[in-house]
Design a protein around this motif. Structure first.
Motif, PDB file in Angstrom:
ATOM      1  N   LEU A   1     -41.570  -6.170  29.637  1.00 23.40           N
ATOM      2  CA  LEU A   1     -40.987  -5.522  28.532  1.00 23.40           C
ATOM      3  C   LEU A   1     -40.946  -3.840  28.519  1.00 23.40           C
ATOM      4  N   GLU A   2     -42.003  -3.516  29.069  1.00 19.31           N
ATOM      5  CA  GLU A   2     -41.977  -1.931  29.326  1.00 19.31           C
ATOM      6  C   GLU A   2     -40.879  -1.384  30.315  1.00 19.31           C
ATOM      7  N   ILE A   3     -40.721  -2.110  31.392  1.00 18.80           N
ATOM      8  CA  ILE A   3     -39.637  -1.806  32.376  1.00 18.80           C
ATOM      9  C   ILE A   3     -38.428  -1.742  31.630  1.00 18.80           C
ATOM     10  N   GLY A   4     -38.248  -3.024  30.689  1.00 15.42           N
ATOM     11  CA  GLY A   4     -36.813  -3.305  30.004  1.00 15.42           C
ATOM     12  C   GLY A   4     -36.723  -2.141  29.189  1.00 15.42           C
ATOM     13  N   ALA A   5     -37.884  -1.588  28.484  1.00 14.85           N
ATOM     14  CA  ALA A   5     -37.643  -0.321  27.533  1.00 14.85           C
ATOM     15  C   ALA A   5     -37.046   0.889  28.203  1.00 14.85           C
ATOM     16  N   PHE A   6     -37.576   1.142  29.512  1.00 14.43           N
ATOM     17  CA  PHE A   6     -37.290   2.330  30.091  1.00 14.43           C
ATOM     18  C   PHE A   6     -35.811   2.098  30.799  1.00 14.43           C
ATOM     19  N   TRP A   7     -35.599   0.977  31.133  1.00 13.56           N
ATOM     20  CA  TRP A   7     -34.324   0.310  31.814  1.00 13.56           C
ATOM     21  C   TRP A   7     -33.130   0.761  30.641  1.00 13.56           C
ATOM     22  N   SER A   8     -33.516   0.521  29.595  1.00 13.71           N
ATOM     23  CA  SER A   8     -32.618   0.486  28.426  1.00 13.71           C
ATOM     24  C   SER A   8     -32.115   2.143  28.174  1.00 13.71           C
ATOM     25  N   ILE A   9     -33.115   3.031  28.451  1.00 16.92           N
ATOM     26  CA  ILE A   9     -32.650   4.238  27.987  1.00 16.92           C
ATOM     27  C   ILE A   9     -31.959   4.925  29.261  1.00 16.92           C
TER      28      ILE A   9
ATOM     29  N   ILE B   1     -57.838  -7.266  24.567  1.00 16.49           N
ATOM     30  CA  ILE B   1     -58.528  -7.859  25.565  1.00 16.49           C
ATOM     31  C   ILE B   1     -57.626  -7.465  26.833  1.00 16.49           C
ATOM     32  N   LEU B   2     -56.581  -6.662  26.946  1.00 17.72           N
ATOM     33  CA  LEU B   2     -55.706  -6.274  27.826  1.00 17.72           C
ATOM     34  C   LEU B   2     -56.223  -4.802  28.406  1.00 17.72           C
ATOM     35  N   PRO B   3     -56.216  -4.366  29.612  1.00 24.10           N
ATOM     36  CA  PRO B   3     -56.652  -3.193  30.097  1.00 24.10           C
ATOM     37  C   PRO B   3     -55.400  -2.307  29.593  1.00 24.10           C
ATOM     38  N   PRO B   4     -55.660  -1.007  29.256  1.00 27.09           N
ATOM     39  CA  PRO B   4     -54.593   0.031  28.869  1.00 27.09           C
ATOM     40  C   PRO B   4     -53.590   0.132  29.811  1.00 27.09           C
ATOM     41  N   SER B   5     -52.306   0.411  28.952  1.00 30.02           N
ATOM     42  CA  SER B   5     -51.047   0.545  29.848  1.00 30.02           C
ATOM     43  C   SER B   5     -50.691   1.979  29.957  1.00 30.02           C
TER      44      SER B   5
ATOM     45  N   LEU C   1     -50.449 -12.119  30.612  1.00 31.67           N
ATOM     46  CA  LEU C   1     -50.065 -11.041  29.510  1.00 31.67           C
ATOM     47  C   LEU C   1     -49.665  -9.850  29.930  1.00 31.67           C
ATOM     48  N   VAL C   2     -50.508  -9.294  30.986  1.00 29.54           N
ATOM     49  CA  VAL C   2     -50.227  -8.069  31.650  1.00 29.54           C
ATOM     50  C   VAL C   2     -48.913  -8.009  32.127  1.00 29.54           C
TER      51      VAL C   2
ATOM     52  N   PHE D   1     -47.738   5.091  25.908  1.00 30.47           N
ATOM     53  CA  PHE D   1     -47.639   6.579  25.032  1.00 30.47           C
ATOM     54  C   PHE D   1     -46.335   6.963  25.363  1.00 30.47           C
ATOM     55  N   PRO D   2     -45.754   6.994  26.733  1.00 31.12           N
ATOM     56  CA  PRO D   2     -44.409   7.320  27.002  1.00 31.12           C
ATOM     57  C   PRO D   2     -43.198   6.621  26.061  1.00 31.12           C
ATOM     58  N   ILE D   3     -43.551   5.328  26.107  1.00 30.69           N
ATOM     59  CA  ILE D   3     -42.765   4.414  25.067  1.00 30.69           C
ATOM     60  C   ILE D   3     -42.921   4.783  23.750  1.00 30.69           C
ATOM     61  N   ARG D   4     -43.938   4.871  23.194  1.00 21.67           N
ATOM     62  CA  ARG D   4     -44.228   5.136  21.596  1.00 21.67           C
ATOM     63  C   ARG D   4     -43.566   6.565  21.448  1.00 21.67           C
ATOM     64  N   GLY D   5     -43.777   7.584  22.486  1.00 23.24           N
ATOM     65  CA  GLY D   5     -43.265   9.013  22.277  1.00 23.24           C
ATOM     66  C   GLY D   5     -41.672   8.894  22.053  1.00 23.24           C
ATOM     67  N   LEU D   6     -40.932   8.013  23.078  1.00 25.12           N
ATOM     68  CA  LEU D   6     -39.708   7.916  23.081  1.00 25.12           C
ATOM     69  C   LEU D   6     -39.224   7.354  21.850  1.00 25.12           C
TER      70      LEU D   6
END
Length: 276
Positions: free
Chosen positions: A62-70, A106-110, A55-56, A114-119
């Protein structure tokens, strides 16, 4: 087999994206392959029992994908990755296993959350979705005091306030204060919208302006940028005299029937005299 492939490709993706500068071409190819693997393993929209490690890994892809998209200036792709991340970020109950806790608990914080939420908040500003901006802001999983303290959330909140105030110079200066490199892309997009608003005001208020003044008002640092913008707006530029003429303003003035207005005013004046 798919799990083993997931771990291998994930390591390659992290390595390619973390390189200096980021290998965007390789990252894009790996993201496309990993998306297929996530679909095959059911991890792209997880429902059911999965190991926390998988899951992590899925969340990080998906997070890297979001940054890659920008970084590749692909906003629709960012929208899709952000939508897929909601299962991992929000307290959504597992559809098939309701008694179990949500994935976000159940997952550790990423550190990327919040950088992605801010974007995403800045994206809503660019699209002029102010109501959605405030709704999204209010739904963030942070107390009000922590929202203000979080630099990735504080930045879009300040941008929204300055836009409402018309403090465009502060929006422009905010580019250099961006908490992450990806934020600068969205601030640049926001400045494009602001420039068009300022240009419309200039056309309505002036017949012409010195080139230097127009460049200052529109936050252009080079003459070439201003000339390109002027061409898009249909402005006339006289480099010899150093003046920009707003053709729209001139056209509007020619349409005003001055003589007819004066004649009508004289008629109304005579009629008023007769009434008195």
């Amino acid at each position: 087999m798919s799990s083993s492939k997931l771990h291998t490709l994930h390591k390659e993706l992290v390595r390619a994206f973390a390189s200096q500068p980021s290998d965007l071409k390789t990252s894009g190819r790996l993201l496309a392959e990993l998306k297929v693997v996530l679909i095959e393993t059911g991890l792209i929209f997880p429902q059911g029992e999965y190991s926390p490690r998988d899951l992590v890994i899925a969340r990080e892809i998906l997070e890297i994908g979001a940054f890659w998209s920008i970084r590749t200036r692909d906003v629709p792709s960012f929208d899709r990755y952000f939508s897929q991340l909601q299962t991992f970020y929000n307290d959504l109950r597992q559809v098939l296993c309701c008694p179990h806790p949500s994935y976000s608990t159940i997952l550790p914080p990423s550190e990327r959350e919040f950088p992605i939420r801010g974007l995403n908040l800045i994206r809503l500003l660019i699209q002029n979705r102010i109501a959605d901006f405030h709704t999204t802001l209010e739904s963030l999983p942070l107390p009000a005091d922590e929202l203000v303290a979080n630099p990735f959330i504080r930045h879009p909140v300040n941008l929204e306030r300055w836009l409402m105030e018309g403090s465009y110079s502060k929006v422009w200066n905010a580019r250099e204060e961006a908490p992450a490199e990806e934020y600068k892309f969205f601030v640049d997009s926001l400045m494009g919208t602001i420039r068009n608003e300022i240009a419309s005001c200039e056309e309505a208020a002036y017949e012409s302006l010195p080139i230097k003044d127009a460049a200052t008002l529109l936050f252009f640092k080079s003459l070439s940028e201003l000339l390109e913008f002027a061409k898009e707006r249909g402005w006339q530029v006289n480099l010899t005299e150093g003046v920009i003429t707003f053709s729209q303003k001139g056209e509007e003035k020619l349409e005003i029937p001055k003589e007819k207005l004066i004649a009508n005013n004289l008629i109304y004046a005579r009629e008023l005299e007769q009434i008195v």
